[in-house]
Write a protein that holds these residues in place. Structure first.
Motif, PDB file in Angstrom:
ATOM      1  N   GLY A 292       0.812  -1.209   0.000  1.00 18.14           N
ATOM      2  CA  GLY A 292       0.000   0.000   0.000  1.00 18.14           C
ATOM      3  C   GLY A 292       0.845   1.258   0.000  1.00 18.14           C
ATOM      4  O   GLY A 292       0.551   2.223  -0.718  1.00 18.14           O
ATOM      5  N   VAL A 293       1.901   1.273   0.801  1.00 17.68           N
ATOM      6  CA  VAL A 293       2.796   2.440   0.849  1.00 17.68           C
ATOM      7  C   VAL A 293       3.482   2.624  -0.499  1.00 17.68           C
ATOM      8  O   VAL A 293       3.628   3.752  -0.986  1.00 17.68           O
ATOM      9  N   TYR A 294       3.905   1.539  -1.114  1.00 18.64           N
ATOM     10  CA  TYR A 294       4.531   1.619  -2.434  1.00 18.64           C
ATOM     11  C   TYR A 294       3.536   2.222  -3.437  1.00 18.64           C
ATOM     12  O   TYR A 294       3.883   3.135  -4.197  1.00 18.64           O
TER      13      TYR A 294
ATOM     14  N   PRO B   2      10.723   7.746 -20.331  1.00 14.94           N
ATOM     15  CA  PRO B   2       9.729   6.704 -20.491  1.00 14.94           C
ATOM     16  C   PRO B   2      10.061   5.443 -19.710  1.00 14.94           C
ATOM     17  O   PRO B   2       9.180   4.822 -19.140  1.00 14.94           O
ATOM     18  N   ALA B   3      11.320   5.062 -19.690  1.00 13.33           N
ATOM     19  CA  ALA B   3      11.713   3.869 -18.914  1.00 13.33           C
ATOM     20  C   ALA B   3      11.437   4.095 -17.447  1.00 13.33           C
ATOM     21  O   ALA B   3      10.982   3.200 -16.743  1.00 13.33           O
ATOM     22  N   GLU B   4      11.712   5.286 -16.967  1.00 11.23           N
ATOM     23  CA  GLU B   4      11.504   5.563 -15.546  1.00 11.23           C
ATOM     24  C   GLU B   4      10.022   5.579 -15.212  1.00 11.23           C
ATOM     25  O   GLU B   4       9.585   5.002 -14.223  1.00 11.23           O
ATOM     26  N   GLU B   5       9.232   6.245 -16.035  1.00 13.92           N
ATOM     27  CA  GLU B   5       7.806   6.318 -15.749  1.00 13.92           C
ATOM     28  C   GLU B   5       7.164   4.939 -15.774  1.00 13.92           C
ATOM     29  O   GLU B   5       6.257   4.644 -15.012  1.00 13.92           O
ATOM     30  N   ALA B   6       7.639   4.069 -16.649  1.00 13.19           N
ATOM     31  CA  ALA B   6       7.018   2.755 -16.796  1.00 13.19           C
ATOM     32  C   ALA B   6       7.179   1.898 -15.562  1.00 13.19           C
ATOM     33  O   ALA B   6       6.434   0.935 -15.372  1.00 13.19           O
ATOM     34  N   THR B   7       8.103   2.208 -14.693  1.00  9.41           N
ATOM     35  CA  THR B   7       8.333   1.374 -13.518  1.00  9.41           C
ATOM     36  C   THR B   7       7.739   1.970 -12.255  1.00  9.41           C
ATOM     37  O   THR B   7       7.875   1.398 -11.185  1.00  9.41           O
ATOM     38  N   ARG B   8       7.083   3.085 -12.348  1.00  6.31           N
ATOM     39  CA  ARG B   8       6.543   3.704 -11.130  1.00  6.31           C
ATOM     40  C   ARG B   8       5.183   3.115 -10.796  1.00  6.31           C
ATOM     41  O   ARG B   8       4.426   2.773 -11.655  1.00  6.31           O
TER      42      ARG B   8
ATOM     43  N   LEU C 197       6.633  10.487  -4.579  1.00  9.14           N
ATOM     44  CA  LEU C 197       8.094  10.470  -4.513  1.00  9.14           C
ATOM     45  C   LEU C 197       8.706  10.803  -5.867  1.00  9.14           C
ATOM     46  O   LEU C 197       9.748  11.472  -5.942  1.00  9.14           O
ATOM     47  N   ALA C 198       8.065  10.340  -6.932  1.00 10.27           N
ATOM     48  CA  ALA C 198       8.571  10.630  -8.271  1.00 10.27           C
ATOM     49  C   ALA C 198       8.592  12.133  -8.529  1.00 10.27           C
ATOM     50  O   ALA C 198       9.562  12.682  -9.057  1.00 10.27           O
ATOM     51  N   VAL C 199       7.524  12.797  -8.151  1.00 12.98           N
ATOM     52  CA  VAL C 199       7.434  14.242  -8.351  1.00 12.98           C
ATOM     53  C   VAL C 199       8.388  14.974  -7.411  1.00 12.98           C
ATOM     54  O   VAL C 199       9.083  15.913  -7.808  1.00 12.98           O
ATOM     55  N   ALA C 200       8.462  14.533  -6.160  1.00 10.01           N
ATOM     56  CA  ALA C 200       9.289  15.215  -5.159  1.00 10.01           C
ATOM     57  C   ALA C 200      10.773  15.145  -5.492  1.00 10.01           C
ATOM     58  O   ALA C 200      11.534  16.064  -5.177  1.00 10.01           O
ATOM     59  N   THR C 201      11.211  14.057  -6.110  1.00  9.14           N
ATOM     60  CA  THR C 201      12.640  13.877  -6.420  1.00  9.14           C
ATOM     61  C   THR C 201      12.941  14.082  -7.898  1.00  9.14           C
ATOM     62  O   THR C 201      14.032  13.770  -8.358  1.00  9.14           O
ATOM     63  N   GLY C 202      11.987  14.600  -8.644  1.00  9.33           N
ATOM     64  CA  GLY C 202      12.130  14.715 -10.089  1.00  9.33           C
ATOM     65  C   GLY C 202      13.281  15.598 -10.529  1.00  9.33           C
ATOM     66  O   GLY C 202      13.810  15.421 -11.630  1.00  9.33           O
ATOM     67  N   SER C 203      13.686  16.559  -9.687  1.00  7.96           N
ATOM     68  CA  SER C 203      14.764  17.482 -10.082  1.00  7.96           C
ATOM     69  C   SER C 203      16.142  17.013  -9.641  1.00  7.96           C
ATOM     70  O   SER C 203      17.150  17.665  -9.949  1.00  7.96           O
ATOM     71  N   LEU C 204      16.211  15.895  -8.912  1.00  8.62           N
ATOM     72  CA  LEU C 204      17.495  15.413  -8.396  1.00  8.62           C
ATOM     73  C   LEU C 204      18.208  14.530  -9.413  1.00  8.62           C
ATOM     74  O   LEU C 204      17.573  13.858 -10.235  1.00  8.62           O
TER      75      LEU C 204
END
Length: 424
Positions: A63-65, A418-424, A72-79
């Motif tokens: 559930g947390v995942y 695209p590779a990154e988004e596909a695994t979220r 988390l994807a949005v929060a760390t998107g600039s790192l």
């Protein structure tokens, strides 16, 4: 969790070492995500909680995942992706060390929350980094190799981790995962070059993708399928012991058989969805899985037995379950890609959350059915699978997924995104 087959050779050159280390990290994370079901009875007994309460550790992790990954994807998107990987693996090592020494159930639950958040950070960042460090003509192989770590985790990591938990104790399983993660962390800290941040889709982008015609029904079908699967998967040791007399010492073989059959199924799924319409593949596989789950229900209804015949029969049914079940998610993913058109990568990220949400609900449903016996556990699984079939069939009739959706603005400009988004 999406687990593609390992069908490609390793990329060459300087990219090989970091990609192998990211694959090791994926193997550790995949093992941790699934192995807990193999040591669940021992954990519950050691911590003084019921099996149903211990099962909440699976529900909370998934559930947390599911809920945390998009944020988390949005929060760390600039790192930098390498920094995200380092943070994720450090958190994962800490989570498994904490789990290994947890004095009580509350601390172990906190460790599982941290592990879920770390896993949700690592896999997308690792996929993006693999695509970035590899040569353009080898990006597909790089991505397949890293994601193949999840395949190996299901086929080998889970049975090995379960065996370690039986031979030593369940805490040793978490130590094993922590050591593997630490090796990946130290190696990547040295070997992974700087990887610029990808252009991550915003929460608004994801919401728009979720509203595209046909997408909600496909996502619901994926969620219900994994609800059905995890109703049983979360409690395989309990089920195997009560229906076939297979104790904790031998249950590793059940996981090994299931994982290996899943690998073979996943390899075949690619050919199937490229040869036949993905909605037909999804419908047929869903129907066949309902049949196998129905046979498992009859097997449970026949009553407990410790004979060799009952053990062989359970292994046969588990093998069929693995061969059929792993076809559904690739077919659903292909439907999402075709239906969503240019927003396919974002739709795939939503599917990841749907899969983990299904695991969470399935684990909870299975825990609620345990007190009524093995037959009720399987009846719950069958009911959820029938709902999944209804949704898959209705969605296939409502929209012909062989025709691409109208063009929409792409959400990502980076080749790695695209590779990154596909695994979220």
């Amino acid at each position: 969790m999406r687990v593609p087959a390992i069908t490609a050779t390793l990329p060459s050159g300087a990219a090989r070492k970091p990609i192998l280390l990211m694959t090791l990290g994926a193997f550790a994370l995949g093992t941790d995500a699934f192995v807990i079901s193999g040591v669940l009875p021992a954990m519950g007994q050691s911590l003084g909680v019921s099996l149903e309460t211990a099962g909440l550790l699976i529900t909370v992790f998934a559930g947390v995942y599911a809920l945390g990954a998009p944020f988390l994807a949005v929060a760390t998107g600039s790192l930098d992706r390498g920094r995200v990987i380092t943070i994720a693996l450090a958190g994962f090592v800490a989570a498994n060390v904490l789990a290994a020494v947890a004095p009580n159930y509350t601390v172990l639950m906190a460790a599982r929350v941290l592990a879920a958040l770390s896993a949700a950070l690592f896999m997308p960042a690792a996929s993006a980094s693999a695509a970035a460090v590899a040569a353009p003509e080898e990006r597909g192989r790089a991505l397949t190799t890293v994601l193949g770590g999840l395949t190996l985790a299901s086929a080998l990591g889970v049975p090995i981790g379960t065996l370690v938990g039986h031979v030593a104790n369940w805490r040793a399983t978490f130590v094993l995962v922590a050591v593997l993660s630490l090796v990946a962390l130290v190696g990547l800290a040295r070997a992974l070059p700087p990887t610029p941040a990808a252009n991550i889709a915003t929460l608004a982008d994801r919401a728009r993708a979720a509203k595209l015609p046909g997408i909600p029904a496909i996502l619901l079908g994926s969620m219900l399928t994994y609800c059905s699967m995890f109703t049983l998967y979360a409690y395989i040791p309990w089920f195997a012991e009560r229906t076939a007399g297979i104790g904790e010492g031998a249950v590793s073989w059940v996981y090994l058989l299931y994982g290996l059959c899943g690998v073979l199924s996943n390899m075949a799924a690619g050919w199937l969805i490229d040869t036949y319409p993905p909605q037909r593949v999804a419908m047929l596989a869903s129907a066949l899985m309902a049949v196998v789950l129905g046979l498992l229900t009859l097997f449970a209804w026949a009553g407990p037995s410790g004979t060799a015949v009952s053990g062989v029969l359970l292994y046969v049914l588990i093998a069929l379950w693995g061969l059929i079940g792993w076809v559904i998610n690739p077919a659903q993913q292909k439907r999402l890609i075709v239906t969503a058109g240019p927003r396919g990568p974002v739709a795939l990220s939503l599917n990841g959350s749907a899969v983990y949400a299904g695991q969470a609900v399935g684990g909870l449903a299975g825990g609620m059915a345990l007190s009524h016996g093995a037959t009720w556990l399987m009846a719950t699984s069958v009911a959820l699978q029938l709902l999944a079939i209804a949704v898959v069939c209705l969605s296939a009739r409502a929209r012909n997924t062989t025709d691409p959706a109208p063009a929409a603005p792409a959400t990502s400009a980076s080749p790695a995104a695209p590779a990154e988004e596909a695994t979220r």
